[in-house]
Design a protein around this motif. Structure first.
Motif, PDB file in Angstrom:
ATOM      1  N   ALA A 285       0.901  -1.253  -0.016  1.00 51.58           N
ATOM      2  CA  ALA A 285       0.084  -0.124   0.054  1.00 51.58           C
ATOM      3  C   ALA A 285       0.863   1.143   0.169  1.00 51.58           C
ATOM      4  N   SER A 286       0.236   2.233  -0.117  1.00 50.67           N
ATOM      5  CA  SER A 286       1.172   3.684  -0.470  1.00 50.67           C
ATOM      6  C   SER A 286       1.464   4.120   1.107  1.00 50.67           C
ATOM      7  N   LEU A 287       2.587   4.778   1.184  1.00 51.17           N
ATOM      8  CA  LEU A 287       3.249   4.835   2.524  1.00 51.17           C
ATOM      9  C   LEU A 287       2.814   6.279   2.878  1.00 51.17           C
ATOM     10  N   PRO A 288       2.467   6.823   4.318  1.00 50.13           N
ATOM     11  CA  PRO A 288       2.907   5.764   5.182  1.00 50.13           C
ATOM     12  C   PRO A 288       1.829   4.698   5.493  1.00 50.13           C
ATOM     13  N   VAL A 289       2.164   3.530   6.163  1.00 46.43           N
ATOM     14  CA  VAL A 289       1.024   2.565   6.566  1.00 46.43           C
ATOM     15  C   VAL A 289       0.942   2.678   8.084  1.00 46.43           C
ATOM     16  N   PRO A 290      -0.054   2.720   8.622  1.00 47.67           N
ATOM     17  CA  PRO A 290      -0.368   2.802  10.044  1.00 47.67           C
ATOM     18  C   PRO A 290      -0.313   1.521  10.605  1.00 47.67           C
ATOM     19  N   LEU A 316      10.170   2.314  23.071  1.00 53.73           N
ATOM     20  CA  LEU A 316       9.287   2.920  21.841  1.00 53.73           C
ATOM     21  C   LEU A 316       7.981   2.348  21.559  1.00 53.73           C
ATOM     22  N   VAL A 317       7.276   2.923  21.044  1.00 54.29           N
ATOM     23  CA  VAL A 317       6.065   2.400  20.246  1.00 54.29           C
ATOM     24  C   VAL A 317       5.939   2.867  18.686  1.00 54.29           C
ATOM     25  N   PRO A 318       6.372   1.878  17.847  1.00 54.76           N
ATOM     26  CA  PRO A 318       6.165   2.173  16.550  1.00 54.76           C
ATOM     27  C   PRO A 318       4.640   2.547  16.220  1.00 54.76           C
ATOM     28  N   GLU A 319       4.493   3.638  15.438  1.00 54.29           N
ATOM     29  CA  GLU A 319       2.844   3.898  15.157  1.00 54.29           C
ATOM     30  C   GLU A 319       2.609   3.841  13.616  1.00 54.29           C
ATOM     31  N   ALA A 320       3.512   3.953  12.801  1.00 55.17           N
ATOM     32  CA  ALA A 320       3.314   3.888  11.229  1.00 55.17           C
ATOM     33  C   ALA A 320       4.801   3.611  10.730  1.00 55.17           C
ATOM     34  N   TRP A 321       4.302   2.635   9.359  1.00 54.13           N
ATOM     35  CA  TRP A 321       5.643   2.728   8.448  1.00 54.13           C
ATOM     36  C   TRP A 321       5.766   3.926   7.737  1.00 54.13           C
TER      37      TRP A 321
END
Length: 386
Positions: A285-290, A316-321
């Motif tokens: 899918a198009s970035l960013p990807v939640p 840390l908590v990653p939220e989106a690519w």
């Protein structure tokens, strides 16, 4: 005519024609405005593995900021690294400053006119020493780099593998024999100019070459074959995951690299190495990807959080690519996957050692490798109003 006289004739032809060609006209470059050894030295270090067009603005800014050996020697290291930011191979900048301090301490801030002394300075090898000594002081010292090895290999039909040290020694001996009395600087610059503008690696401009009439490679139709150079190993790929983490004030989290090793002492986004073969595939899918959306590389995000927690105690908590990026060094390539992130709830206000928050407008305080400069320009605190 004996073979000796034939070689002497060929050498004389080469030297005379190259020198006359260079003196008729050459590129106007800022380090050629005078014979100041400091300017020559800075330019030659910057030009290592870097294009002239890229170096010119860096050189001008660097000379404005550090106009003398003393200014460079006395500057804070981070200022020197910041002035170098984007040029890469940061050990060059550190070596420059270390050598500047040697010059101040041992030579009253003046580059010595002595081959052994110049070669003894930090970061100065045979090529750079030859360039400084010949251009600044007219010492008959060869300055042999890849361009010069290509030019001489073609003209004299040399088939030695220029990737081997023995070939460099042979070509340095040949170059030394060609240097004219009283014209060392112009001759060496002529060799550099010829390799940069005429005798290029691909599609050389033979018809405009000042020595084409007796060029061995042209006469035998072997220009594309020479010089012989064995291929270097390709850079080793490394899959990495990085965090672009913000706090509530819009500051971005950065950390400083160790004082030794690759990119020593520079600042970066926190990142971690993934095990070989574990990186998830390309975006669906198009970035960013939640996080949680289709195509989100959850395993990579989890690895980022786990590795930073284990290595630095950072939660840390990653939220989106956010994006993918890469950077190639001489020996390895970083394939970097970047996640927009935040500190985990309850992580506390204290950061691990070596970490800092950087606000918009503070980028000038921190020298970054080029990969992170680009990421911060695109996604950092100064790229948008949060």
């Amino acid at each position: 005519m004996t073979a000796l006289h034939s070689q002497e004739s060929l050498n004389a032809y080469y030297t005379e024609n190259l020198l006359a060609w260079y003196r008729r006209g050459n590129r106007s470059l800022p380090w050629r405005m005078n014979r100041d050894p400091y300017r020559i030295w800075i330019s030659e270090i910057m030009l290592q593995q870097t294009r002239v067009e890229t170096v010119i603005p860096y050189f001008n800014r660097f000379m404005d900021k550090f106009p003398t050996v003393e200014a460079l020697a006395n500057a804070p290291e981070e200022e020197v690294l910041k002035a170098w930011e984007g040029l890469g191979y940061y050990s060059r900048a550190r070596n420059l400053q270390a050598a500047a301090r040697e010059l101040v301490q041992d030579y009253d801030g003046v580059m010595p006119n002595d081959p052994e002394a110049v070669r003894g300075l930090k970061g100065i090898g045979p090529y750079t020493a030859g360039a400084i000594l010949s251009i600044a002081y007219e010492r008959p010292e060869p300055a042999v780099d890849g361009n010069v090895m290509r030019v001489l290999s073609r003209f004299f039909l040399l088939e030695d593998d220029i990737a081997k040290p023995s070939a460099r020694v042979k070509i340095e001996k040949l170059a030394r024999s060609l240097i004219p009395e009283g014209g060392a600087g112009d001759f060496n610059q002529g060799l550099m100019e010829l390799g940069a503008t005429v005798c290029t690696p691909k599609s050389p401009h033979c018809l405009t070459c000042p020595v084409m009439e007796r060029c061995g490679a042209r006469l035998e139709g072997r220009v594309d074959e020479l010089p012989v150079k064995s291929k270097a190993k390709p850079p080793r790929p490394e899959a990495r995951v990085a965090a672009l983490a913000f706090d509530d004030a819009g500051r971005v989290l950065i950390r400083r690299r160790p004082e030794s090793g690759l990119l020593a002492g520079l600042w970066e986004l926190p990142h971690a190495l993934l095990p070989a073969g574990s990186k998830e595939g390309a975006p669906t899918a198009s970035l960013p990807v939640p996080a949680g959306a289709p195509g989100y590389p959850a395993a990579d995000a989890a690895a980022l959080a786990a590795e930073l927690a284990a290595a630095d105690g950072l939660r840390l908590v990653p939220e989106a690519w956010l994006t993918d990026a890469e950077h190639t060094f001489s020996h390895l390539r970083w394939d970097m996957r970047v996640f927009r992130s935040r500190l985990a709830p309850g992580a506390g206000a204290a950061l691990p050692p070596g970490y800092a928050w950087m606000a918009a407008g503070e980028e000038a305080l921190y020298p970054f490798p080029n990969l992170f400069v680009k990421l911060l320009q695109a996604f950092g605190p100064s790229a948008f109003v949060r």
